[in-house]
Design an enzyme around this catalytic site. Structure first.
Site, PDB file in Angstrom:
ATOM      1  N   THR A  56       0.833  -1.198   0.000  1.00 38.16           N
ATOM      2  CA  THR A  56       0.000   0.000   0.000  1.00 38.16           C
ATOM      3  C   THR A  56       0.871   1.252   0.000  1.00 38.16           C
ATOM      4  O   THR A  56       0.666   2.183  -0.786  1.00 38.16           O
ATOM      5  CB  THR A  56      -0.878   0.012   1.273  1.00 38.16           C
ATOM      6  N   HIS A 458      22.937  27.487  13.384  1.00 37.91           N
ATOM      7  CA  HIS A 458      22.152  28.701  13.137  1.00 37.91           C
ATOM      8  C   HIS A 458      22.420  29.208  11.730  1.00 37.91           C
ATOM      9  O   HIS A 458      23.575  29.251  11.323  1.00 37.91           O
ATOM     10  CB  HIS A 458      22.537  29.775  14.156  1.00 37.91           C
TER      11      HIS A 458
HETATM   12  P1  FAD Z   1       0.852  -3.052   3.162  1.00 38.98           P
HETATM   13  O1  FAD Z   1       1.676  -1.926   2.732  1.00 38.98           O
HETATM   14  O2  FAD Z   1      -0.627  -2.920   3.049  1.00 38.98           O
HETATM   15  O3  FAD Z   1       1.332  -4.302   2.310  1.00 38.98           O
HETATM   16  C1  FAD Z   1       0.699  -5.533   2.378  1.00 38.98           C
HETATM   17  C2  FAD Z   1       1.013  -6.307   1.111  1.00 38.98           C
HETATM   18  O4  FAD Z   1       0.544  -7.640   1.267  1.00 38.98           O
HETATM   19  C3  FAD Z   1       0.323  -5.747  -0.131  1.00 38.98           C
HETATM   20  O5  FAD Z   1       1.278  -5.537  -1.140  1.00 38.98           O
HETATM   21  C4  FAD Z   1      -0.668  -6.837  -0.521  1.00 38.98           C
HETATM   22  O6  FAD Z   1      -0.851  -6.946  -1.921  1.00 38.98           O
HETATM   23  C5  FAD Z   1       0.010  -8.075   0.033  1.00 38.98           C
HETATM   24  N1  FAD Z   1      -0.892  -9.203   0.340  1.00 38.98           N
HETATM   25  C6  FAD Z   1      -2.037  -9.191   1.048  1.00 38.98           C
HETATM   26  N2  FAD Z   1      -2.527 -10.436   1.177  1.00 38.98           N
HETATM   27  C7  FAD Z   1      -1.672 -11.242   0.503  1.00 38.98           C
HETATM   28  C8  FAD Z   1      -1.634 -12.641   0.278  1.00 38.98           C
HETATM   29  N3  FAD Z   1      -2.543 -13.458   0.782  1.00 38.98           N
HETATM   30  N4  FAD Z   1      -0.615 -13.132  -0.463  1.00 38.98           N
HETATM   31  C9  FAD Z   1       0.331 -12.306  -0.977  1.00 38.98           C
HETATM   32  N5  FAD Z   1       0.343 -10.998  -0.780  1.00 38.98           N
HETATM   33  C10 FAD Z   1      -0.640 -10.474  -0.029  1.00 38.98           C
HETATM   34  N6  FAD Z   1       1.987   5.603   6.616  1.00 38.98           N
HETATM   35  C11 FAD Z   1       3.015   6.386   6.981  1.00 38.98           C
HETATM   36  O7  FAD Z   1       3.779   5.993   7.870  1.00 38.98           O
HETATM   37  N7  FAD Z   1       3.261   7.584   6.368  1.00 38.98           N
HETATM   38  C12 FAD Z   1       2.460   8.052   5.394  1.00 38.98           C
HETATM   39  O8  FAD Z   1       2.688   9.125   4.867  1.00 38.98           O
HETATM   40  C13 FAD Z   1       1.347   7.271   5.004  1.00 38.98           C
HETATM   41  N8  FAD Z   1       0.526   7.698   4.019  1.00 38.98           N
HETATM   42  C14 FAD Z   1      -0.521   6.909   3.637  1.00 38.98           C
HETATM   43  C15 FAD Z   1      -1.359   7.389   2.634  1.00 38.98           C
HETATM   44  C16 FAD Z   1      -2.429   6.623   2.212  1.00 38.98           C
HETATM   45  C17 FAD Z   1      -3.324   7.134   1.124  1.00 38.98           C
HETATM   46  C18 FAD Z   1      -2.648   5.332   2.794  1.00 38.98           C
HETATM   47  C19 FAD Z   1      -3.782   4.466   2.325  1.00 38.98           C
HETATM   48  C20 FAD Z   1      -1.818   4.856   3.794  1.00 38.98           C
HETATM   49  C21 FAD Z   1      -0.752   5.646   4.231  1.00 38.98           C
HETATM   50  N9  FAD Z   1       0.107   5.223   5.244  1.00 38.98           N
HETATM   51  C22 FAD Z   1       1.140   6.015   5.643  1.00 38.98           C
HETATM   52  C23 FAD Z   1      -0.075   3.924   5.916  1.00 38.98           C
HETATM   53  C24 FAD Z   1       0.892   2.882   5.318  1.00 38.98           C
HETATM   54  O9  FAD Z   1       0.660   2.784   3.931  1.00 38.98           O
HETATM   55  C25 FAD Z   1       0.683   1.531   5.983  1.00 38.98           C
HETATM   56  O10 FAD Z   1       0.795   1.664   7.382  1.00 38.98           O
HETATM   57  C26 FAD Z   1       1.731   0.543   5.485  1.00 38.98           C
HETATM   58  O11 FAD Z   1       1.620   0.363   4.105  1.00 38.98           O
HETATM   59  C27 FAD Z   1       1.584  -0.807   6.198  1.00 38.98           C
HETATM   60  O12 FAD Z   1       2.549  -1.671   5.699  1.00 38.98           O
HETATM   61  P2  FAD Z   1       2.323  -3.257   5.686  1.00 38.98           P
HETATM   62  O13 FAD Z   1       3.587  -3.833   5.176  1.00 38.98           O
HETATM   63  O14 FAD Z   1       1.812  -3.693   6.983  1.00 38.98           O
HETATM   64  O15 FAD Z   1       1.130  -3.488   4.656  1.00 38.98           O
END
Ligand code: FAD
Ligand code: NAD
Length: 484
Positions: A56, A458
């Site tokens: 994401t 500064h």
């Molecule tokens: P994710 O990034 O959601 O990744 C999970 C991955 O798992 C995805 O690629 C998905 O396709 C994959 N997946 C899911 N199920 C399966 C499966 N069964 N098999 C294989 N693959 C699978 N956070 C910040 O810290 N700063 C920011 O500026 C910020 N801006 C954001 C802006 C927006 C619009 C959004 C929506 C979120 C933002 N966030 C921000 C939050 C941040 O994106 C998330 O906290 C972060 O992406 C979480 O990371 P993750 O690895 O847990 O999951």
């Protein structure tokens, strides 16, 4: 929470079996960092990703939204250039498709870089949806028709989160969008109603307002970004209202419909029913954990808190060898927290004994002005320590901020009875970079003495952080304070 397709159909093609030390499901910031760290520690690692490397954050979250926010801020700057002597004969025009193409280029460069890093570290990338029917085996039906059974003693779950879809009538209608679609518009909307006043809504409200959209924010709580320091949020609210953003608090949205060629959002506010109208509706009412593919583990007893996987501070679940990180375990939904959790889970999966620390992670909001905070708010600090001292410094008292024409906002720091930093909030220029000094001070258990004894260059914005600490000690130099 999980669906029938969360289990594999074993009647399909026989699987190709592969064995790894660690299999990571999900290549978002949590998953890819975990995979790289485990590989650095000598592990044979596979990472399974069904959609896009970078998850994401890199594809439809942090990075593309910040690319568009940067463009919008640059565009808005033209409004005030004349004040500093730069005369632009007329306001430039804005090309949304070109901005979206630029954003896509940024995303491509970063995600390709991450894919290259995974490969360089020897991590096997397995494209497809990972499913666990039994502990120790991740099954992946790959797009090209191959089924792989990845055997591993250790598995890290990192499937992230998905947007919450409230069951409003009209939620599936045309021009009702979520953050992902808001990053792909082919024109600047004439008007936009944001449902929710959380982080996503305020960032997109700021972005589209700067591009010329008439923006309305509808938030059911008494405050936008309700967990942040109230006076910081009040300052943002004031700035937003000055720019023409219409903000309705204590107003709960109940339905979306179509009226007069526009979207109509029905809500109940402090004075009863109220309707808002816009070309588009942005739904930003939170994101829920995505425990996709783990029904088999849940059936075997994986402990869950609704959609979230329960973990301890080593990112261990209740099942031996199974870890969960990032938005899926959902202590908070921030990419940098997911990354840290990824490192912790990887270290532990590879035999280490590492613990997550949640007290010092920064909370950034990329509006302009930016907001960033760490630790407690003033009210929380007072509850914990009645002797708390508060230091506040406006940007107008900082030479670099004045020279850069960025004097809106302030830095606030909370100092405990032992001189320790209990929390800090910044609203203003470069807040999201500056906050790291306070995070580091808290993580290193520094007291005000160490910060005060550290010479800050500064003129820089960073001087304001030291000055805020001085102010808590009633000895600020650049604002008048009666001596102690
Ligand atoms: P994710 O990034 O959601 O990744 C999970 C991955 O798992 C995805 O690629 C998905 O396709 C994959 N997946 C899911 N199920 C399966 C499966 N069964 N098999 C294989 N693959 C699978 N956070 C910040 O810290 N700063 C920011 O500026 C910020 N801006 C954001 C802006 C927006 C619009 C959004 C929506 C979120 C933002 N966030 C921000 C939050 C941040 O994106 C998330 O906290 C972060 O992406 C979480 O990371 P993750 O690895 O847990 O999951
Ligand atoms: P959020 O939880 O921050 O905000 C959702 C808001 O919607 C809340 O304030 C809630 O009160 C309101 N709401 C819910 N139902 C409503 C209704 N019916 N009517 C009116 N208001 C309603 O969620 P989000 O803004 O969708 O963001 C999701 C996650 O993404 C956040 O937890 C955040 O951590 C992450 N994120 C982080 C950043 C960043 O770090 N800069 C940027 C974007 C997203």
């Amino acid at each position: 929470m999980t669906t029938a397709s969360d289990t594999t159909n074993t009647a399909l093609t026989p699987a190709v079996h592969e064995t790894y030390d660690l299999v990571v499901i999900g290549a978002g910031p949590g998953g890819y960092v975990a995979a790289i760290r485990a590989a650095q520690l000598g592990g044979r690692v596979a990472i399974v990703e069904k959609q896009y490397i970078g998850g994401t954050c890199l594809n439809v979250g942090c990075i593309p939204s910040k690319a568009l926010l940067h463009i919008a801020e640059e565009y808005q700057r033209f409004d005030s250039l004349a004040e500093i002597g730069i005369i632009v004969p007329q306001k430039p025009t804005f090309d949304m498709p070109a901005a979206v193409r630029h954003k896509a280029k940024v995303v491509k460069q970063l995600t390709s870089g991450v894919a290259a890093l995974l490969k360089a570290n020897g991590v096997t990338i397995v494209n497809g949806r990972g499913v666990i029917d039994e502990p120790g085996v991740v099954t992946v039906d790959q797009p090209e028709g191959t089924r792989k059974a990845l055997h591993a003693n250790k598995i890290i779950l990192a499937q992230g989160s998905v947007p919450a879809r409230p069951p409003f009538p009209g939620i599936d209608g045309a021009k009702v969008i979520f953050s992902t679609e808001a990053l792909e518009l082919d024109h600047v909307p004439e008007s936009l109603v944001c449902i929710g006043g959380g982080v996503i809504a305020v960032e997109f409200a700021c972005l589209f307002n700067a591009l010329g959209t008439k923006v309305t924010i509808v938030e059911m709580l008494p405050s936008m970004i309700a967990y942040e320091e109230p006076d910081v949020v009040k300052q943002l609210e004031k700035t937003f209202r000055k720019r023409g953003i219409d903000i309705h608090l204590n107003t709960r949205v109940e339905a979306i419909s179509d009226a007069d060629g526009k979207k109509s959002v029905t809500a109940t506010g402090p004075n009863g029913p109220i309707t808002f109208s816009g070309e588009y509706v942005l739904v930003a009412v939170g994101r829920g954990a995505n425990p996709e593919g783990v029904k088999g583990l849940i059936d075997h007893g994986l402990a869950m808190d609704r959609a979230k996987v329960i973990v301890n501070d080593k990112m261990e679940t209740n099942m031996a060898g199974v870890y969960a990180i990032g938005d899926l375990s959902g202590k908070t939904q921030l990419a940098h927290v997911a990354m840290m959790e990824g490192e912790v889970a990887a270290e532990n999966a590879m035999g280490g004994d590492v613990h997550m620390s949640y007290a010092t992670f920064p909370r950034p909001v990329y509006t302009f002005p930016e907001i960033a905070s760490v630790g407690l708010t003033e009210a929380q600090a007072r509850e914990q320590d009645p002797g708390v001292k508060v230091g506040t410094i406006p940007w107008a008292a900082n030479g670099k901020a004045l020279a850069s024409d960025a004097t809106e906002g302030f830095t606030k720091v909370l100092v405990g009875s032992y001189g320790e930093i209990l929390g800090a909030s910044i609203i203003g220029p470069d807040a999201t970079n500056l906050i790291t000094e306070f995070s580091l001070a808290m993580q290193g258990e520094l007291t005000v003495s160490e910060i005060i004894e550290t010479t800050h260059p500064h003129p820089t914005l960073s001087e304001a952080l030291r000055e805020a600490v001085l102010s808590a000690e009633k000895r600020a130099i650049h604002i008048y304070q009666r001596a102690k």
